[in-house]
Design a protein around this motif. Structure first.
Motif, PDB file in Angstrom:
ATOM      1  N   LYS A  92       0.825  -1.203   0.000  1.00 40.91           N
ATOM      2  CA  LYS A  92       0.000   0.000   0.000  1.00 40.91           C
ATOM      3  C   LYS A  92       0.861   1.255   0.000  1.00 40.91           C
ATOM      4  O   LYS A  92       0.588   2.223  -0.731  1.00 40.91           O
ATOM      5  N   ALA A  93       1.919   1.243   0.804  1.00 41.68           N
ATOM      6  CA  ALA A  93       2.780   2.420   0.910  1.00 41.68           C
ATOM      7  C   ALA A  93       3.468   2.721  -0.417  1.00 41.68           C
ATOM      8  O   ALA A  93       3.503   3.872  -0.867  1.00 41.68           O
ATOM      9  N   ILE A  94       4.007   1.703  -1.066  1.00 41.90           N
ATOM     10  CA  ILE A  94       4.725   1.928  -2.321  1.00 41.90           C
ATOM     11  C   ILE A  94       3.766   2.414  -3.405  1.00 41.90           C
ATOM     12  O   ILE A  94       4.097   3.301  -4.196  1.00 41.90           O
ATOM     13  N   ASN A  95       2.565   1.867  -3.437  1.00 40.35           N
ATOM     14  CA  ASN A  95       1.590   2.314  -4.431  1.00 40.35           C
ATOM     15  C   ASN A  95       1.018   3.697  -4.103  1.00 40.35           C
ATOM     16  O   ASN A  95       0.454   4.350  -4.985  1.00 40.35           O
ATOM     17  N   SER A  96       1.149   4.128  -2.856  1.00 45.35           N
ATOM     18  CA  SER A  96       0.615   5.428  -2.442  1.00 45.35           C
ATOM     19  C   SER A  96       1.688   6.508  -2.369  1.00 45.35           C
ATOM     20  O   SER A  96       1.376   7.683  -2.146  1.00 45.35           O
ATOM     21  N   MET A  97       2.943   6.111  -2.548  1.00 44.98           N
ATOM     22  CA  MET A  97       4.065   7.018  -2.286  1.00 44.98           C
ATOM     23  C   MET A  97       3.981   8.310  -3.100  1.00 44.98           C
ATOM     24  O   MET A  97       4.208   9.408  -2.597  1.00 44.98           O
ATOM     25  N   PHE A  98       3.674   8.190  -4.381  1.00 43.99           N
ATOM     26  CA  PHE A  98       3.610   9.373  -5.242  1.00 43.99           C
ATOM     27  C   PHE A  98       2.571  10.352  -4.707  1.00 43.99           C
ATOM     28  O   PHE A  98       2.816  11.557  -4.636  1.00 43.99           O
ATOM     29  N   ARG A  99       1.425   9.828  -4.316  1.00 44.53           N
ATOM     30  CA  ARG A  99       0.356  10.687  -3.791  1.00 44.53           C
ATOM     31  C   ARG A  99       0.774  11.342  -2.487  1.00 44.53           C
ATOM     32  O   ARG A  99       0.483  12.516  -2.247  1.00 44.53           O
ATOM     33  N   TRP A 100       1.481  10.592  -1.634  1.00 46.83           N
ATOM     34  CA  TRP A 100       1.918  11.166  -0.360  1.00 46.83           C
ATOM     35  C   TRP A 100       2.911  12.293  -0.577  1.00 46.83           C
ATOM     36  O   TRP A 100       2.857  13.312   0.106  1.00 46.83           O
ATOM     37  N   TYR A 101       3.838  12.100  -1.498  1.00 48.52           N
ATOM     38  CA  TYR A 101       4.799  13.167  -1.789  1.00 48.52           C
ATOM     39  C   TYR A 101       4.086  14.358  -2.438  1.00 48.52           C
ATOM     40  O   TYR A 101       4.407  15.512  -2.168  1.00 48.52           O
ATOM     41  N   SER A 102       3.125  14.071  -3.297  1.00 48.36           N
ATOM     42  CA  SER A 102       2.392  15.136  -3.971  1.00 48.36           C
ATOM     43  C   SER A 102       1.602  15.992  -2.985  1.00 48.36           C
ATOM     44  O   SER A 102       1.460  17.208  -3.172  1.00 48.36           O
ATOM     45  N   SER A 103       1.089  15.380  -1.918  1.00 46.12           N
ATOM     46  CA  SER A 103       0.228  16.087  -0.963  1.00 46.12           C
ATOM     47  C   SER A 103       1.010  16.805   0.130  1.00 46.12           C
ATOM     48  O   SER A 103       0.414  17.554   0.922  1.00 46.12           O
ATOM     49  N   ALA A 104       2.306  16.612   0.199  1.00 43.62           N
ATOM     50  CA  ALA A 104       3.106  17.206   1.267  1.00 43.62           C
ATOM     51  C   ALA A 104       3.189  18.722   1.110  1.00 43.62           C
ATOM     52  O   ALA A 104       3.275  19.248   0.001  1.00 43.62           O
ATOM     53  N   ALA A 105       3.165  19.425   2.239  1.00 40.41           N
ATOM     54  CA  ALA A 105       3.328  20.878   2.206  1.00 40.41           C
ATOM     55  C   ALA A 105       4.757  21.262   1.840  1.00 40.41           C
ATOM     56  O   ALA A 105       4.998  22.270   1.176  1.00 40.41           O
ATOM     57  N   ARG A 106       5.731  20.470   2.270  1.00 35.46           N
ATOM     58  CA  ARG A 106       7.134  20.693   1.954  1.00 35.46           C
ATOM     59  C   ARG A 106       7.807  19.336   1.737  1.00 35.46           C
ATOM     60  O   ARG A 106       7.531  18.384   2.462  1.00 35.46           O
ATOM     61  N   CYS A 107       8.672  19.280   0.743  1.00 35.48           N
ATOM     62  CA  CYS A 107       9.529  18.102   0.570  1.00 35.48           C
ATOM     63  C   CYS A 107      10.966  18.567   0.755  1.00 35.48           C
ATOM     64  O   CYS A 107      11.454  19.422   0.010  1.00 35.48           O
ATOM     65  N   TYR A 108      11.649  18.013   1.767  1.00 37.11           N
ATOM     66  CA  TYR A 108      13.036  18.364   2.030  1.00 37.11           C
ATOM     67  C   TYR A 108      13.941  17.305   1.397  1.00 37.11           C
ATOM     68  O   TYR A 108      13.825  16.114   1.711  1.00 37.11           O
ATOM     69  N   VAL A 109      14.839  17.733   0.530  1.00 37.84           N
ATOM     70  CA  VAL A 109      15.823  16.820  -0.065  1.00 37.84           C
ATOM     71  C   VAL A 109      17.120  16.976   0.720  1.00 37.84           C
ATOM     72  O   VAL A 109      17.764  18.035   0.671  1.00 37.84           O
ATOM     73  N   TYR A 110      17.487  15.929   1.436  1.00 37.91           N
ATOM     74  CA  TYR A 110      18.702  15.938   2.262  1.00 37.91           C
ATOM     75  C   TYR A 110      19.814  15.283   1.466  1.00 37.91           C
ATOM     76  O   TYR A 110      19.779  14.087   1.184  1.00 37.91           O
ATOM     77  N   LEU A 111      20.800  16.095   1.078  1.00 37.49           N
ATOM     78  CA  LEU A 111      21.902  15.613   0.240  1.00 37.49           C
ATOM     79  C   LEU A 111      23.110  15.338   1.128  1.00 37.49           C
ATOM     80  O   LEU A 111      23.878  16.248   1.469  1.00 37.49           O
ATOM     81  N   SER A 112      23.287  14.084   1.497  1.00 41.84           N
ATOM     82  CA  SER A 112      24.355  13.719   2.431  1.00 41.84           C
ATOM     83  C   SER A 112      25.738  13.871   1.827  1.00 41.84           C
ATOM     84  O   SER A 112      26.734  13.921   2.556  1.00 41.84           O
ATOM     85  N   ASP A 113      25.833  13.948   0.494  1.00 44.18           N
ATOM     86  CA  ASP A 113      27.141  14.059  -0.162  1.00 44.18           C
ATOM     87  C   ASP A 113      27.412  15.466  -0.697  1.00 44.18           C
ATOM     88  O   ASP A 113      28.322  15.665  -1.504  1.00 44.18           O
ATOM     89  N   VAL A 114      26.648  16.445  -0.276  1.00 43.88           N
ATOM     90  CA  VAL A 114      26.888  17.845  -0.651  1.00 43.88           C
ATOM     91  C   VAL A 114      27.123  18.634   0.635  1.00 43.88           C
ATOM     92  O   VAL A 114      26.249  18.692   1.501  1.00 43.88           O
ATOM     93  N   SER A 115      28.310  19.234   0.757  1.00 44.58           N
ATOM     94  CA  SER A 115      28.691  19.907   1.993  1.00 44.58           C
ATOM     95  C   SER A 115      28.755  21.417   1.812  1.00 44.58           C
ATOM     96  O   SER A 115      29.068  21.920   0.731  1.00 44.58           O
ATOM     97  N   THR A 116      28.462  22.110   2.885  1.00 44.50           N
ATOM     98  CA  THR A 116      28.624  23.565   2.951  1.00 44.50           C
ATOM     99  C   THR A 116      29.276  23.880   4.289  1.00 44.50           C
ATOM    100  O   THR A 116      29.492  22.982   5.116  1.00 44.50           O
ATOM    101  N   SER A 117      29.557  25.129   4.509  1.00 39.02           N
ATOM    102  CA  SER A 117      30.185  25.523   5.764  1.00 39.02           C
ATOM    103  C   SER A 117      29.280  25.205   6.941  1.00 39.02           C
ATOM    104  O   SER A 117      28.060  25.370   6.875  1.00 39.02           O
ATOM    105  N   SER A 118      29.892  24.743   8.023  1.00 42.09           N
ATOM    106  CA  SER A 118      29.115  24.450   9.234  1.00 42.09           C
ATOM    107  C   SER A 118      28.875  25.701  10.068  1.00 42.09           C
ATOM    108  O   SER A 118      28.131  25.660  11.046  1.00 42.09           O
ATOM    109  N   ASN A 119      29.478  26.800   9.645  1.00 41.34           N
ATOM    110  CA  ASN A 119      29.274  28.069  10.346  1.00 41.34           C
ATOM    111  C   ASN A 119      27.862  28.572  10.064  1.00 41.34           C
ATOM    112  O   ASN A 119      27.524  28.870   8.918  1.00 41.34           O
ATOM    113  N   PRO A 120      27.025  28.678  11.084  1.00 39.87           N
ATOM    114  CA  PRO A 120      25.626  29.082  10.836  1.00 39.87           C
ATOM    115  C   PRO A 120      25.491  30.485  10.262  1.00 39.87           C
ATOM    116  O   PRO A 120      24.483  30.816   9.650  1.00 39.87           O
ATOM    117  N   ASN A 121      26.519  31.318  10.450  1.00 39.82           N
ATOM    118  CA  ASN A 121      26.450  32.695   9.963  1.00 39.82           C
ATOM    119  C   ASN A 121      27.143  32.890   8.619  1.00 39.82           C
ATOM    120  O   ASN A 121      27.142  33.996   8.081  1.00 39.82           O
TER     121      ASN A 121
END
Length: 711
Positions: A84-113
């Motif tokens: 059920k989850a796999i067949n519903s996945m597209f709809r769940w992503y489509s209905s989300a208010a925000r989709c966050y893509v977390y790129l574990s292999d893309v780095s930026t400065s850890s300095n918050p400022n």
């Protein structure tokens, strides 16, 4: 999320609140946090928990109480739940208010400022593993709002701001990334998007495409990739496909911020294509309550469900808009004789759609508020038939009206009426969340106070959100502004937007919201206010978008025109409500514009300003002609020009050119003839100006298909 702890909430059979959803690439199974880990609290020591912490933190920042992650929100021990989850996945992503893509292999400065520059991360972004995985394809395409983050949780951009880079990386067409319906792209093209992507389980190479093709299919892990793809292909081959005779004339993109109203939509969908005669329905409600948005969502759902069904959208605000829409429909249908000067296109369209062998069609008449257009009343001096007599009749056809007037609805659709109720508090806050750049928590007292003050009216909420976004304003500050408006001004601007049976004693929220926005424009840029007032007299579809250059390089142009981007086109591409301010401005300006010559003066001001604002713009000439049209028409009718033959001739030529540029060739023919005949008489047949006039007249014949006369 409760008291800093994560808990599961199941919304099966209940209204689903706004939520965020995570897209990421999986590590080793032993590193990912599972459903059981969340239940037992044993997952915090795993490497994958950092992604959960990121998603939780970002959701809180965005005012979202719930979020969903595939690693831990599916109980994979339960095969039924997994299918059920796999067949519903597209709809769940489509209905989300925000989709966050977390790129574990893309780095930026850890300095918050630290300030993040694109050149520091773009190279690794282009090579990210995320773009090579099978399941992330639907996670990119399904949601309306997709935001990309580095492994340090720094936002890199979103799907819209990075669209060209994403297109270059994936080969996916920009329209698909902008949210165009996927079924408008061929099967081969959609298959190609996933051809080079990999999945851990070989069968997932097929299963990850289920949502892309809107297919439900049982999962059989162990069958192998080839078998899974063969089953997928059989399902795809069984899908109905649009034919060359299918048309879709809806002038707006689908609204990704559409919220709620599912029970009303279900009621409307149940009535489609039933019975042995044309189905007629009317959607009734207060102005701004969401009637057009309901009809728009119904149009897109009908298109997706009935592949061979044409959908026609006809604005019925006034006879001119309706007549032009009918001409557009007749042209698309390629009805013989539609372009003849005396053709009755309404009758031609009626006859065409009423044919026994006509394919299924849905026709939406939006804003059918003026009953005098539809039904010829007794004692009427006009001999023309009401529009109701021109409605097509076919058991393959459905007609939907939207109207503020229940009496009109009854006249047009009988008892088949769907009334749009008030949006409830939860729905109103969800709409506010979807419309704000920085969403507020669901339990925000200021949010509750604001939607209550706006009487839960969707249009007012969207416009308020636009103002808040533009000015980076807090909700409580906006509430203060609402309370400061002068009652008499609001009463004046409210008259046409209140129904006697509903808004008699309280402020009209739409007018209140508009007043704040327009006064801000007037203070910040009087020129923008002039343009906006002029636009109030132009059909909203005809407002040229190049007047609003988002990428203008000169600050003066940005300041002068940018205000219109925020207030005239309230939200980004794909939002029909973006143009609703057009009608509200009209309330304020119509009395002034109806004074003799005022519209002409505004047009002349606009023409003069074009050289200043856009000296090198490639579309400058075309917009000058469009703006000149009301000016020339007014002056030609005035007494001041009748005694001045040279001036009249010049204006007649300009008037003809304005009509010609606007595609109104039949109307342009009359002034072109006058110019040609006068120049021929005064200047002679061989004079260059006479020959130019002859060429203009020939062009009008050619564009009407009157080849012999053109020759």
């Amino acid at each position: 999320m409760a008291n800093g702890d994560l808990t599961f909430r199941d919304f099966t059979g209940a209204a689903v609140p706004a939520y965020a959803i995570l897209s990421h690439t999986w590590g080793a199974d032993s590193e990912e946090v599972s459903f059981q880990d969340i239940e037992t609290g044993a997952g915090k020591g795993k490497a994958g928990y950092s992604k959960i912490s990121f998603c939780e933190k970002q959701a809180v920042t965005d005012g979202l109480q719930y979020f969903w992650i595939d690693t831990c929100c599916i109980d994979k021990r339960n095969s039924t739940e997994l299918t059920k989850a796999i067949n519903s996945m597209f709809r769940w992503y489509s209905s989300a208010a925000r989709c966050y893509v977390y790129l574990s292999d893309v780095s930026t400065s850890s300095n918050p400022n630290a300030e993040i520059h694109q050149h520091t991360w773009e190279a690794t972004f282009r090579k990210s593993r995320w773009f090579s995985r099978g399941w992330t394809l639907q996670e990119l395409l399904a949601p309306a709002a997709v935001e990309f983050y580095s492994s340090q949780g720094k936002q890199l951009g979103d799907k819209q701001s990075l669209v060209e880079i994403i297109h270059e990386i994936t080969g996916i067409p920009v329209p698909a990334l902008h949210g165009d319906p996927l079924d408008t792209f061929s099967v081969t093209e959609r298959m190609a998007w996933a051809a080079k992507r990999q999945t851990t389980e070989e069968e997932d190479g097929a299963y990850c495409l289920l949502g892309i093709f809107n297919i439900f299919m049982p999962l059989i892990y162990g069958e192998g990739r080839d078998s899974a793809l063969r089953r997928l292909q059989r399902e795809v081959d069984g899908l109905p496909t649009p034919t060359a005779d299918t048309f879709f004339t809806v002038p707006f993109d689908r609204n990704p911020r559409f919220t709620g109203r599912e029970s009303i939509l279900a009621s409307l969908e149940e009535k489609l294509f039933v019975g042995e005669q044309t189905t007629k329905m009317a959607i009734v409600g207060l102005g701004g309550i969401g009637k057009t948005q309901l009809a728009l969502e119904l149009a897109y759902r009908t298109r997706a469900k009935y592949k061979n069904c044409s959908v026609f959208w006809i604005p019925a605000t006034d006879m001119d808009s309706l007549q032009q829409a009918y001409r557009d429909v007749a042209q698309q249908l390629r009805i013989p004789g539609w372009d003849e000067e005396k053709a009755d296109v309404k009758k031609l369209v009626q006859a065409h759609l009423s044919q026994a062998d006509a394919r299924p069609w849905l026709c939406v008449f939006d804003n059918a508020d003026d009953i005098s257009m539809w039904v010829r009343t007794s004692g009427s001096e006009s001999r023309s038939s009401g529009l109701k007599e021109y409605l097509p009749k076919s058991k393959q056809g459905c007609i939907v009206f939207t109207t503020r007037d229940k009496k009109t609805a009854v006249k047009l659709a009988g008892q088949n009426i769907v009334e749009v109720p008030d949006m409830d508090e939860d729905g109103a806050i969800h709409l506010l969340q979807k419309s704000l750049v920085n969403p507020v928590p669901l339990d925000s007292q200021d949010a509750k106070a604001l939607v209550e003050e706006l009487t839960y009216l969707p249009l007012a909420i969207v416009q308020a959100a636009a103002y808040l976004n533009e000015n980076s304003m807090e909700l409580r500050d906006y509430l203060s502004l609402l309370n400061e408006q002068e009652g008499e001004v609001i009463k004046l601007l409210s008259s046409e937007f209140e129904d006697d049976w509903r808004y008699q004693s309280i402020k009209n929220p739409v007018a209140t919201t508009w007043l704040i926005s327009f006064e801000q424009i007037r203070r910040r840029d009087p020129l923008a206010a002039e343009y906006l007032s002029f636009m109030a007299c132009i059909d909203r579809k005809d407002i040229p978008q190049f007047l609003l250059p988002a990428g203008a390089s000169h600050r003066k142009e940005i300041e002068a025109i940018g205000t219109l981007v925020a207030y005239s086109f309230i939200v980004k591409r794909g939002e029909p409500t973006a143009f609703d301010l057009h009608r509200l401005v009209h309330l304020a300006s119509r009395n002034w514009l109806q004074k003799e010559g005022a519209l002409s003066q505004l047009a002349q001001v606009a023409i003069e300003r074009l050289d200043e604002l856009f000296p090198d713009h490639k579309h400058q000439n075309r917009i000058q002609w469009r703006l000149l049209l009301p000016h020339a028409a007014y002056v030609l009718r005035s007494n001041t020009v009748k005694q001045d033959n040279n001036r009249r001739l010049d204006l007649a030529w300009k008037y003809a050119m304005s009509l010609y540029i606007d595609g109104r060739y039949g109307e342009a023919e009359v002034p072109f003839k006058e110019v040609f005949q006068t120049r021929k008489r005064v200047l002679g047949e061989e004079h260059p100006s006479t020959l130019t006039s002859m060429a203009n007249l020939a062009s009008t014949y050619r564009n009407q298909g009157r080849w012999k006369e053109a020759e």
